[in-house]
Design a protein around this motif. Structure first.
Motif, PDB file in Angstrom:
ATOM      1  N   ASN A 146     -44.163 -12.791  38.535  1.00 28.64           N
ATOM      2  CA  ASN A 146     -43.594 -11.534  39.023  1.00 28.64           C
ATOM      3  C   ASN A 146     -44.406 -11.053  40.215  1.00 28.64           C
ATOM      4  O   ASN A 146     -45.642 -11.064  40.166  1.00 28.64           O
ATOM      5  CB  ASN A 146     -43.609 -10.466  37.922  1.00 28.64           C
ATOM      6  CG  ASN A 146     -42.719 -10.845  36.757  1.00 28.64           C
ATOM      7  OD1 ASN A 146     -41.753 -11.585  36.910  1.00 28.64           O
ATOM      8  ND2 ASN A 146     -43.047 -10.338  35.576  1.00 28.64           N
ATOM      9  N   ASP A 187     -38.952 -11.126  36.695  1.00 28.77           N
ATOM     10  CA  ASP A 187     -38.050 -11.775  35.738  1.00 28.77           C
ATOM     11  C   ASP A 187     -36.837 -12.370  36.451  1.00 28.77           C
ATOM     12  O   ASP A 187     -35.699 -12.321  35.943  1.00 28.77           O
ATOM     13  CB  ASP A 187     -37.602 -10.781  34.663  1.00 28.77           C
ATOM     14  CG  ASP A 187     -38.778 -10.200  33.885  1.00 28.77           C
ATOM     15  OD1 ASP A 187     -39.752 -10.936  33.667  1.00 28.77           O
ATOM     16  OD2 ASP A 187     -38.732  -9.011  33.532  1.00 28.77           O
ATOM     17  N   TYR A 229     -35.833  -6.479  43.473  1.00 29.72           N
ATOM     18  CA  TYR A 229     -35.681  -5.026  43.505  1.00 29.72           C
ATOM     19  C   TYR A 229     -36.243  -4.500  44.821  1.00 29.72           C
ATOM     20  O   TYR A 229     -37.186  -5.073  45.373  1.00 29.72           O
ATOM     21  CB  TYR A 229     -36.447  -4.356  42.354  1.00 29.72           C
ATOM     22  CG  TYR A 229     -36.032  -4.790  40.980  1.00 29.72           C
ATOM     23  CD1 TYR A 229     -35.039  -4.112  40.279  1.00 29.72           C
ATOM     24  CD2 TYR A 229     -36.639  -5.880  40.356  1.00 29.72           C
ATOM     25  CE1 TYR A 229     -34.669  -4.502  38.995  1.00 29.72           C
ATOM     26  CE2 TYR A 229     -36.267  -6.283  39.078  1.00 29.72           C
ATOM     27  CZ  TYR A 229     -35.285  -5.591  38.408  1.00 29.72           C
ATOM     28  OH  TYR A 229     -34.917  -5.984  37.149  1.00 29.72           O
ATOM     29  N   VAL A 276     -36.254  -0.781  33.343  1.00 20.36           N
ATOM     30  CA  VAL A 276     -36.915  -1.987  32.825  1.00 20.36           C
ATOM     31  C   VAL A 276     -38.272  -1.639  32.231  1.00 20.36           C
ATOM     32  O   VAL A 276     -38.618  -2.069  31.135  1.00 20.36           O
ATOM     33  CB  VAL A 276     -37.070  -3.049  33.935  1.00 20.36           C
ATOM     34  CG1 VAL A 276     -37.851  -4.260  33.418  1.00 20.36           C
ATOM     35  CG2 VAL A 276     -35.700  -3.474  34.455  1.00 20.36           C
ATOM     36  N   LYS A 283     -44.451  -3.056  35.061  1.00 17.33           N
ATOM     37  CA  LYS A 283     -44.730  -4.482  35.178  1.00 17.33           C
ATOM     38  C   LYS A 283     -46.041  -4.716  35.927  1.00 17.33           C
ATOM     39  O   LYS A 283     -46.298  -4.087  36.954  1.00 17.33           O
ATOM     40  CB  LYS A 283     -43.616  -5.182  35.955  1.00 17.33           C
ATOM     41  CG  LYS A 283     -42.293  -5.277  35.226  1.00 17.33           C
ATOM     42  CD  LYS A 283     -42.310  -6.396  34.202  1.00 17.33           C
ATOM     43  CE  LYS A 283     -40.932  -6.608  33.593  1.00 17.33           C
ATOM     44  NZ  LYS A 283     -40.931  -7.730  32.627  1.00 17.33           N
TER      45      LYS A 283
END
Length: 546
Positions: free
Chosen positions: A267, A301, A305, A361, A364
């Motif tokens: 990521n 993932d 974005y 979500v 992260k």
């Protein structure tokens, strides 16, 4: 060396560990790893030095960041200056002439160009000649090229790496620690001779190192590679490619397994860098993304974005700061606690844990750096003047991330940034201004960010009554070597160590490869422990920081 008790989080078995000397501007990184049956099963990264630049800046004149933040790092001070200047530009609502944006871009790119060969030869490639690889095919050739100080490519690469920052110094007056970028522009008035000299220096660097030694081909030929399959085919296309440093590295790295570990979460974050002069003449936080040449974004993932600074958080659950809060940098607090007290609370590092809150979500941990920004370069929807490059999106989605892929992403930026800097030099208009005096507003908030050699580097400034009310710096090293968060999720580098094979516990060079592939701005010492017995297997010094 100072002795520290129990580097591990509270509740783990106590261990007597050693902290490296704390005498460098970049600080020190200690990594503790657990090994079971020859494979790393857990890792903890500890930034062992507190510096507190945010505390230093509080209450100072808003322009103090232009002087103080370039001293945070001895090798990417220009990147710190770049983002500090844009933080004030957005807070003071300045106007920038096109020349100022171009000069800032040129300087930033040249600092990164300097870092690429210096990092590869002086910091990463020296581990390729480790004795553990003595029986590998190509080892003798690796020694001939990459042995420290005496390798044929080592000497040339390190020596020639300094050429691009000669260009920086032409405009900045010095490198490192220049402060020539200021709100409203730059403090320089280059002449035609300066521009001509800059072009000559970059051309020499390109001819003598980039094309002659690293690529074995033209910059344009390399940039035709648009997939990982293209890269592998390029290696075998002709003898010049095959025997270049790049071609040899790709072949040798596969033989010693650098394509099989060091993946991490997969990521990524890039806040983007370099601005279109016409589209960022009046810098704002909201208008930043649309004006970027090398775009911003998040890849998590398998989904892209848009980047929004409002979604950045800093988690101090396991960092040596008061509390366990998770705050946006505009509200960020830097309140240190005694490590002896902090360890009893499960804290184990001076680095905060940056996280990115993806709407719908959750938070992260994201890897920053060349691989991250090259993955973001593959994001669809680029404007004609923006960077679109699908190579490393293809790499991480086909063969997967690894030490090899991470290293090659950084080297891939050398031809890309060379071409950008050359173009910007041609676009300078010496008859136009380089600075527009701004109004120094007494109150405001600003955000400035760039892509330093090692990744996304950002400042958040809050100005109140003409003084700095709050200043928070989030570095690429913090993104990468930050600790577990409040949900006990590893930081990116901690995760990248997991799964690494350890062939020789007394000399775990594989851990060096992972640490070096991130090129954290910290001198790195790794402690390896047997997970079953708790016995220390090795203490491995990973060279010098950059």
């Amino acid at each position: 060396m100072a002795t520290v008790t129990d580097l591990s989080p509270a509740g783990a078995k106590a261990l007597d560990l050693h902290v490296s000397p704390l005498g460098r501007v970049e600080g020190d990184l200690d990594v503790r790893v657990s090994v079971r049956d020859g494979v790393v099963t857990g890792a903890w990264t500890e930034a062992a030095m507190f510096r507190g630049f945010e505390i230093i800046l509080k209450g100072k004149d808003p322009q103090a960041g232009l002087i103080v933040t370039p001293r945070i790092c001895g090798i990417c001070g220009g990147s710190h200056l770049y983002k500090a200047a844009y933080a004030l530009d957005t807070a003071w609502k300045t106007e920038l002439p096109p020349n100022a944006t171009l000069v800032r871009n040129i300087a930033q790119a040249c600092e990164t160009l300097q870092s690429i060969p210096r990092w590869f030869y002086a910091l990463f490639a020296i581990d390729l000649v480790n004795k553990n690889y003595a029986r590998a095919e190509g080892y003798d050739e690796a020694v001939r090229r990459f042995a420290p100080f005496v390798g044929s490519s080592y000497e040339a690469g390190v020596t020639l790496s300094g050429k691009p920052v000669e260009v920086y110094a032409i405009y900045g007056g010095q490198w490192p620690h220049s402060s020539f970028m200021i709100p409203g522009g730059v403090m320089c008035g280059p002449t035609l001779a300066d521009v001509t000299r800059s072009i000559a220096i970059l051309e020499y660097w390109k001819d003598e190192w980039l094309e002659k030694r690293w690529l074995g081909c033209s910059v344009d030929r390399w940039l035709e590679n648009r997939s990982w399959a293209d890269v592998l085919a390029w290696v075998d296309e002709n003898e010049s490619h095959y025997n270049s440093d790049c071609g040899f590295f790709i072949r040798y790295a596969q033989r010693i397994g650098l394509d099989r570990f060091g993946a991490g979460f997969g990521n990524y974050l890039a806040t983007g860098t370099y601005f279109n002069p016409e589209k960022y003449a009046r810098p704002t936080i909201e208008g930043r993304n649309a004006a970027l040449i090398n775009r911003s974004g998040v890849f998590a993932d398998g989904i892209y974005y848009d980047f929004d600074q409002a979604n950045v958080r800093e988690d101090v659950t396991h960092a040596f700061y008061e509390g366990n809060h998770v705050l946006h940098p505009f509200e960020g607090r830097t309140e240190p606690v005694d490590p002896a007290v902090g360890r009893k609370q499960g804290k184990y590092t001076w680095a905060k844990a940056p996280r990115y809150e993806i709407p719908g979500v959750g938070a992260k941990p994201l890897e920053a750096g060349p691989l991250a920004r090259q993955v973001i370069a593959g994001k669809p929807g680029a404007e004609s003047w923006q960077d679109y490059d699908p190579l490393f999106h293809d790499a991480v989605t086909t063969v997967g991330p690894s030490v090899l892929v991470r290293v090659l992403a950084r080297m891939h930026e050398a031809p890309k940034y060379y071409k950008l800097a050359r173009r910007w030099l041609d676009e300078l208009n010496l008859h136009e201004k380089f600075y527009i005096k701004p109004q120094e507003l007494p109150d405001g908030r600003g955000f400035g960010s760039t892509e330093a050699a090692r990744g996304s580097l950002s400042d958040w400034i809050v100005i109140k009554d003409g003084k700095i009310e709050n200043y928070q710096v989030v570095t690429p090293t913090a993104w990468n070597i930050g600790p577990r968060d409040g949900k006990e999720i590893n930081g990116p580098m901690e995760q990248a160590f997991v799964g690494a094979p350890i062939v020789d516990p007394s000399d775990p060079v594989e851990l060096g490869h992972v640490a070096r592939s991130f090129d954290s701005c910290l001198v790195c010492t790794v402690h390896a422990y047997d997970e079953k017995s708790g016995r220390e297997l090795a203490r491995f010094r990973i060279g010098e920081g950059a």
